[in-house]
Design an enzyme around this catalytic site. Sequence first.
Site, mmCIF file in Angstrom:
data_model
loop_
_atom_site.group_PDB
_atom_site.id
_atom_site.type_symbol
_atom_site.label_atom_id
_atom_site.label_comp_id
_atom_site.label_asym_id
_atom_site.label_seq_id
_atom_site.Cartn_x
_atom_site.Cartn_y
_atom_site.Cartn_z
ATOM 1 N N GLU A 1 0.817 -1.215 0.000
ATOM 2 C CA GLU A 1 0.000 0.000 0.000
ATOM 3 C C GLU A 1 0.849 1.263 0.000
ATOM 4 O O GLU A 1 0.536 2.238 -0.691
ATOM 5 C CB GLU A 1 -0.948 -0.009 1.201
ATOM 6 C CG GLU A 1 -2.154 -0.926 1.063
ATOM 7 C CD GLU A 1 -1.815 -2.403 1.215
ATOM 8 O OE1 GLU A 1 -2.643 -3.251 0.867
ATOM 9 O OE2 GLU A 1 -0.697 -2.692 1.676
ATOM 10 N N HIS B 1 -10.451 -6.406 8.551
ATOM 11 C CA HIS B 1 -11.070 -5.993 7.297
ATOM 12 C C HIS B 1 -12.383 -5.241 7.518
ATOM 13 O O HIS B 1 -13.144 -5.060 6.565
ATOM 14 C CB HIS B 1 -11.377 -7.218 6.423
ATOM 15 C CG HIS B 1 -10.188 -8.031 6.044
ATOM 16 N ND1 HIS B 1 -9.550 -8.860 6.925
ATOM 17 C CD2 HIS B 1 -9.527 -8.137 4.862
ATOM 18 C CE1 HIS B 1 -8.535 -9.461 6.307
ATOM 19 N NE2 HIS B 1 -8.496 -9.032 5.073
#
Length: 327
Positions: free
Chosen positions: A60, A129
């Site tokens: 990321e 998540h």
Amino acid sequence: MATITYREAVRQAIRTAMKDDERVFMMGEDIGAYGGCFGVSMGLFEEFGPERIRDTPLSESAFVGAGIGAALGGMRPIVEVMTVNFSLLALDQIVNTAASLSHMSGGQFNVPVVIRMTTGAGRQLAAQHSHSFDGWYAHIPGIRVVAPATVEDAFGMLGTALADPDPVLFFEHGALYNSKGELPDDAGPVDIDKAAIRRAGKDLTLITYGGTLPTTLAAAGELAGRGIDAEVIDLRTLRPLDDATFVDSVRRTHRAVVVDEGWRSGSISAEISARITEQAFYELDAPIGRVCSKEVPTPYARHMEQAAIPSAEDVVRAAEAAMRGES
């Protein structure tokens, strides 16, 4: 007028933007031939090719940084981060670079990047998540934070975000992807400076955004059956907040409940409560109520997850307490 899903609205917005502007491209994990973890980019790789739908390594920090660099170079990148939890791996790029460059350069450099990410719980994806860090990012100067809750906003807000010269974080609640709504044939960019009144009412104001809008509207319907006429405000944009819309509503109803899937401590609901108190304290007939997620990592087991996040019943209870003048 077409009836489509929230997922299809985001996809259509990306497709429209890429057709209208050659500078627009998208990058992220598994967004190419796989079609995206949540299926948003399905078919775009075949339509636009690998130069404009770019699969990235699983880093990321690296690909958000690459998106910032592309924006500085004159492109209009859409960077997809699979879930908001993973965006924490790119905090340095988002906070120290994207949000700060315009100010540190005296306005010489803008970073017109849109960073899309899935947020929220309710899908049994467990703690890593499922969290809602939208309010965290709303704390940071130099970025705009938007959270579309409807099909029309999911389509129109992306176009507006891409036109912004500064970074925009675009939060898509995972529980909304399969929800359906009508998209006008002439739908276009949506004003992201103003909150929306999704349901008019006179007895109290329910303030929410993103994935908790359906929950809040369901609660308003239940309250109506109990003789309580609730107004529902969809914030749409968390930074900058449109104080005027929700404060004006509270001045009319004299009661407020904030519904926020984030944790209660240090949340966007706390900021909204403070702003109402600062601007309309003497208009209040009851303490401001807050309905937030329980302060635990989001559980995996469905019954525990549902108990941890705001429900319509929680909102109804908080609203009835406000009507009684209780906190």
